[in-house]
Design a protein around this motif. Structure first.
Motif, short mmCIF file in Angstrom:
data_model
loop_
_atom_site.label_atom_id
_atom_site.label_comp_id
_atom_site.label_asym_id
_atom_site.label_seq_id
_atom_site.Cartn_x
_atom_site.Cartn_y
_atom_site.Cartn_z
N UNK A 30 49.09 46.05 33.17
CA UNK A 30 47.84 46.72 33.56
C UNK A 30 46.61 45.85 33.41
N UNK A 31 46.79 44.52 33.43
CA UNK A 31 45.65 43.62 33.17
C UNK A 31 44.88 43.24 34.43
N UNK A 32 45.44 43.53 35.61
CA UNK A 32 44.80 43.13 36.87
C UNK A 32 44.23 44.39 37.54
N UNK A 33 42.90 44.43 37.67
CA UNK A 33 42.27 45.61 38.28
C UNK A 33 42.41 45.54 39.80
N UNK A 34 42.54 46.70 40.41
CA UNK A 34 42.65 46.76 41.87
C UNK A 34 41.49 47.61 42.42
N UNK A 35 40.96 47.23 43.58
CA UNK A 35 39.80 47.95 44.13
C UNK A 35 40.16 49.34 44.62
N UNK A 36 39.20 50.23 44.59
CA UNK A 36 39.38 51.59 45.10
C UNK A 36 38.60 51.76 46.40
N UNK A 37 39.23 52.36 47.39
CA UNK A 37 38.54 52.68 48.63
C UNK A 37 38.15 51.49 49.48
N UNK A 38 38.77 50.33 49.23
CA UNK A 38 38.48 49.14 50.04
C UNK A 38 39.45 49.09 51.23
N UNK A 39 39.25 48.14 52.11
CA UNK A 39 40.10 48.01 53.30
C UNK A 39 41.50 47.54 52.95
N UNK A 40 42.38 47.55 53.95
CA UNK A 40 43.79 47.19 53.77
C UNK A 40 43.93 45.78 53.21
N UNK A 41 43.22 44.81 53.79
CA UNK A 41 43.43 43.41 53.42
C UNK A 41 42.92 43.11 52.01
N UNK A 42 41.78 43.69 51.64
CA UNK A 42 41.25 43.48 50.29
C UNK A 42 42.20 44.08 49.25
N UNK A 43 42.72 45.26 49.56
CA UNK A 43 43.64 45.91 48.63
C UNK A 43 44.95 45.13 48.54
N UNK A 176 47.03 36.07 34.12
CA UNK A 176 48.20 36.26 34.97
C UNK A 176 47.91 35.93 36.44
N UNK A 177 46.72 36.19 36.91
CA UNK A 177 46.38 35.90 38.31
C UNK A 177 46.48 34.40 38.59
N UNK A 178 46.13 33.58 37.59
CA UNK A 178 46.19 32.13 37.79
C UNK A 178 47.64 31.65 37.82
N UNK A 179 48.51 32.31 37.04
CA UNK A 179 49.94 31.99 37.12
C UNK A 179 50.44 32.29 38.52
N UNK A 180 50.08 33.47 39.04
CA UNK A 180 50.49 33.85 40.40
C UNK A 180 49.98 32.85 41.42
N UNK A 181 48.72 32.41 41.26
CA UNK A 181 48.13 31.47 42.22
C UNK A 181 48.87 30.13 42.20
N UNK A 182 49.23 29.65 40.99
CA UNK A 182 49.97 28.39 40.88
C UNK A 182 51.32 28.49 41.58
N UNK A 183 52.01 29.61 41.37
CA UNK A 183 53.32 29.82 41.98
C UNK A 183 53.20 29.81 43.51
N UNK A 184 52.18 30.50 44.04
CA UNK A 184 51.97 30.54 45.50
C UNK A 184 51.71 29.13 46.03
N UNK A 185 50.90 28.34 45.32
CA UNK A 185 50.62 26.96 45.74
C UNK A 185 51.90 26.12 45.80
N UNK A 186 52.75 26.27 44.79
CA UNK A 186 54.00 25.51 44.75
C UNK A 186 54.95 25.94 45.88
N UNK A 187 54.93 27.25 46.20
CA UNK A 187 55.74 27.74 47.32
C UNK A 187 55.28 27.08 48.62
N UNK A 188 53.95 26.98 48.81
CA UNK A 188 53.42 26.35 50.03
C UNK A 188 53.77 24.86 50.10
N UNK A 189 53.83 24.20 48.93
CA UNK A 189 54.25 22.79 48.91
C UNK A 189 55.68 22.67 49.45
N UNK A 190 56.58 23.54 48.95
CA UNK A 190 57.98 23.52 49.38
C UNK A 190 58.07 23.82 50.88
#
Length: 524
Positions: A30-43, A176-190
């Protein structure tokens, strides 16, 4: 709908090992907040990340040789197996995320809450072995990448992989968001590496797309090329793609988003966007695995890759005689193709390290309610996994380079056998619990269609894994096994199959009783 009550206890912070019966991955739950009432892409952006952590398991080093060898031996025939594996993965991961979000329990906690303590310990040991098996592949992949890129001797490279624990310790401090970002970057490298290499090879995309449609030849037992049939090639791809630890991981990391569980609409939104995130990332994993198979077909000349190990593939990418066209040969002479391959291998190994550590924490806390710091958890698992790799390197180091390479490749392939044992014990409980109204409520239990496809997938995968087991055990005895060796291998395999079925029956019976108990409590 009944959920497990969580007890917060902060008095244990002074000791390294302590009792835990709290939230899944409590530090980030529960550490990552999510927006309320925003558009599809932001959510969607706010919910994106956990799917990437899961997708890593579908493109780890264990997948590489199976996909490339499948392409070498059978052209585009097994492309449909990669597609089917990916679609099954999407279905299973959807259910895993839904279980975590709706019940606020990860899969390990949910199984433990519905089964006996003895069974919980047995399933914990089985799942730990599966995680260690994947860790062996990561150690071998990362060590070989370090050797190929920096010419570090393999023994030292294996030891260096232990120190990735320091990277993990740093990552746990940055969020945790930075861990996720690092993983995504490494996926794009592969992804970039394989897109680049395949683009240079100019493959037949018409034939590749035709390969996406399964035929009777896809699971045939002949022809046998290089000791592999289409059936064994398909089993290898399925076994390397759908992994049990991903289901535990996804049911935990899907809970990192902060949502109002008292509001059914918020829970439904979280399930919906987590599914979008998962499916997008698993589509990327499908492309990586498909590109690996296309590499086997189009980058190399047919039958040119005699050694499908990481060493063999690295050498083949720098050897003009194995490559399919003049443009590839020109680029290969610069060393770029082989260097990019080694970089992708290192990125894949590091990604798998991050996700493997998180999964280890999830199953230890969930099954036996024991908790240790993430760095210590990583260190223990990695040191255990390093031992067989070191023994393998030390035994073969005096016998010559080829023997050393073959031994490491065999160890990696043989370690994956544990995954076939562990997979049914995560898939079947996941299906049983997400099918249950008592667990999920009327709104979130599986629909008839999901139930149908789910059970078809689980029964098919379990059957294929068990059918392929005798062949995998026979592989332990090498290419020149005697008739006695084959008889012994088959006998061992059938005993294991019997024990797996017996343990499955115990698990299903315990879960059935647990679900009945929950339903009775709900009706009181």
């Amino acid at each position: 709908m009944v959920t497990l009550s969580h007890n917060h206890n902060n008095s244990h912070k002074q000791s390294l090992l302590h009792h835990s019966n709290g939230l899944s991955l409590e530090e980030v739950n529960g550490s990552v907040t999510v927006p309320k009432g925003k558009g599809f892409w932001k959510t969607l952006f706010a919910y994106s990340g956990p799917g990437a952590l899961v997708a890593v398991g579908y493109m780890d080093p264990g997948n590489w040789s199976t996909s490339i060898t499948g392409g070498q031996n059978f052209q585009y025939l097994l492309m449909s197996v990669i597609l089917l594996s990916s679609l099954i993965a999407m279905l299973l991961q959807y259910m895993a995320a839904k279980l975590g979000i709706v019940t606020q329990m990860d899969l390990a906690q949910a199984i433990r809450a519905r089964t006996s303590k003895k069974l919980g310990i047995v399933l914990w040991i089985l799942t730990e072995l599966a995680i260690m098996a994947t860790d062996i592949a990561e150690v071998i992949g990362a060590a070989i990448a370090l050797y190929l890129l920096f010419n570090i001797p393999l023994v030292f490279a294996v030891f260096i992989t232990v120190f990735d624990v320091l990277l993990l310790l740093l990552l746990t401090k940055v969020g945790f968001r930075k861990i996720e970002a690092l993983v995504v970057c490494l996926i794009f490298v592969i992804l970039f590496v394989f897109v680049y290499q395949v683009a240079l090879s100019n493959p037949s995309w018409v034939e590749a797309f035709k390969g996406l449609i399964p035929t009777s030849k896809t699971f045939a037992t002949d022809p046998a090329i290089g000791g592999q049939t289409p059936l064994t090639g398909a089993l290898g791809i399925i076994g390397a793609t759908v992994m049990p630890h991903n289901l535990y991981l996804h049911s935990a990391v899907s809970q990192t988003r902060k949502i109002d569980h008292s509001d059914e609409a918020s829970v439904a939104e979280a399930v919906r966007f987590s599914t979008w995130d998962s499916n997008i990332q698993l589509t990327m994993a499908f492309f990586v695995n498909a590109l690996l198979l296309v590499m086997g077909v189009a980058v190399f000349k047919t039958g040119a890759v005699k050694d499908p190990s990481f060493f063999g593939l690295y050498q083949a990418l720098s050897d003009p005689s194995t490559l399919s066209n003049g443009f590839l040969i020109t680029v290969a002479k610069s060393g770029l193709l082989s260097t990019l391959f080694a970089i992708a291998l290192l990125a894949s190994g590091q990604n798998s390290t991050i996700t493997g550590t998180l999964t280890g924490q999830v199953i230890m806390e969930g099954f036996i309610h024991m908790r240790m710091p993430i760095w210590l958890r990583r260190l223990v698992t990695r040191l255990i996994s390093v031992v067989p790799v070191l023994i393998c390197v030390l035994i073969t180091s005096g016998k010559g380079t080829i023997e050393e390479h073959e031994a490491l490749n065999t160890l990696m392939n043989d370690s994956q056998v544990f995954l076939a044992f562990a997979l049914p014990f995560s898939m079947i409980p996941l299906l049983m619990m997400t099918d249950s109204q008592a667990e999920m409520g009327e709104k979130f239990k599986n629909t008839i269609l999901v139930k149908l496809f789910g059970w078809t997938s689980v029964i098919s995968l379990t059957s294929l894994d068990l059918i392929g087991l005798p062949g995998q055990i026979e592989g332990f005895f090498g290419d020149n096994a005697s008739s006695f060796d084959i008889l012994l291998a088959d006998s061992i395999a059938y005993v294991i199959i019997f024990l797996v079925l017996l343990l499955l029956a115990w698990t299903i019976f315990d879960l059935y009783k647990g679900n009945k108990r929950v339903a009775a409590l709900e009706n009181e």
